[in-house]
Design an enzyme around this catalytic site. Structure first.
Site: not given
Ligand code: WQD
Length: 328
Positions: A125, A150, A154
């Site tokens: 992302s 989050y 990643k």
């Protein structure tokens, strides 16, 4: 038919990848624990593709079950889309985010290695890029100062993959850095998981359009941007899915690790998204400014040249045509 495992294949990105894969003659095998999706999506995939879609209800951390699945199919590539993706929920439950996103990935990589499957495409992302650095973001722009659990998952998974590629030449790893995926398949059957509270801009706008919310909250109006609202690179999810195909076609034999931005290369502000949505759907979207959302960066959009040059891929949809008939 070329088997391809796709973890998270029942999710928003995963289902669109499944459709693109089948259209190109691949036979995707879905690995999903249906924690953020519903089994009914398999039937929808079969209606759209006209094909039977193989799937396994499996948690990637269940190594025994995962190994038995790998043994059943000769398949040499995994597209890894499985992962929790809500910034807000990751702040509420960091441990479950680390356990799910990173734990699943480690278990997947171990089972792949044992089964001698060394080709993986990882769904990463734009959130891994550091804030306030020269734009547009290129694949070698600075990463790592992620602002929430989050984003941290990643980034940490990218680092794990970089170490794997550096220390074991058998791996062929592609990191796909998604910018802001929006919209859905033209059939209208693959909507984002809208039964929960949405966590992205377009699902919120849709809830306002459906009168399920009285107005859209615009998080902040004093960013240093043309109209004071945040700018993002909104990419149609079908373009994003086709990016994975381009990786398979043009990159599958490339050893080592390669990183690609999947975005349009164009930034749009929140107000521009609202206006485009209103125009394309002939509807008005009431909104009110509220305070900034913690962790939001002011501007994020990519330079997609590398994917075009090396994978012959670029986004075909723009913001306007991504939002046409989105309510149908
Ligand atoms: C976009 C813009 C908000 C809702 C995150 C992840 C990324 C990817 C997409 C998961 C921001 C503004 C939003 C609202 C608003 N992963 N906004 N009112 O935060 O850019 O990216 O989701 O899918 O990895 O980091 O996306 O859609 O949440 O927000 O004003 O009700 O819209 O401030 O500027 P984001 P988003």
């Amino acid at each position: 038919m070329k088997n391809i495992f796709i973890s998270g294949g029942a999710g928003y990105i995963g289902t669109h990848c499944v459709i693109s894969l089948i259209k190109s003659g691949y036979s995707p095998i879905i690995l999903d624990n249906f924690s953020s999706s519903h089994k009914s999506v398999i039937k929808k995939l079969q209606i759209i593709s006209g094909k039977r879609v193989k799937f396994y209800n499996v948690d990637l951390r269940d190594k025994k079950k995962l190994r038995s699945i790998f043994k059943k199919h000769s398949c040499e590539i995994v597209i890894h889309c499985a992962g929790f993706k809500s910034v807000e929920k990751s702040i509420e439950k960091p441990i479950s985010y680390f356990d799910n996103n990173i734990g699943s990935t480690l278990s997947l990589l171990e089972c792949m290695k044992d089964q001698k499957i060394f080709k993986i495409i990882f769904s990463s992302s734009a959130t891994v890029y550091n804030d306030s650095q020269p734009l547009p973001l290129k694949e070698n722009s600075k990463i790592g100062k992620t602002q929430n659990p989050y984003g941290n998952t990643k980034y940490i998974i990218e680092r794990i993959l970089m170490d794997l590629a550096k220390n074991d030449s058998r791996w062929s790893i592609s990191i796909a850095r998604y910018f802001n995926p929006i919209s859905s398949h033209e059939s209208g059957l693959l909507k984002e998981n809208s039964n929960g509270v949405p966590n992205n801009l377009i699902p919120y706008i849709i809830k306002v359009a459906q009168k399920k919310l009285p107005y859209l909250k615009v998080f902040g109006k004093n960013y240093k941007t043309k109209d004071g609202t945040c700018i993002r690179d909104y990419i149609h999810v079908t373009d994003l899915a086709d990016g994975h195909l381009a990786l398979l076609k043009n990159n599958k034999l490339k050893k080592g690790l390669n990183i690609y931005n999947f975005g349009t290369g164009k930034g749009s502000s929140v107000l521009e998204v609202i206006k485009a949505f209103e125009k394309q759907n002939k509807i008005s979207i009431p909104y009110k400014y509220t305070k900034r959302r913690p962790g939001d960066v002011a501007v994020s959009y990519c330079d997609p040249k590398k994917a075009f040059k090396e994978l012959n891929w670029k986004a075909n949809f723009n913001l306007q045509n991504s939002l046409i008939d989105i309510l149908k």
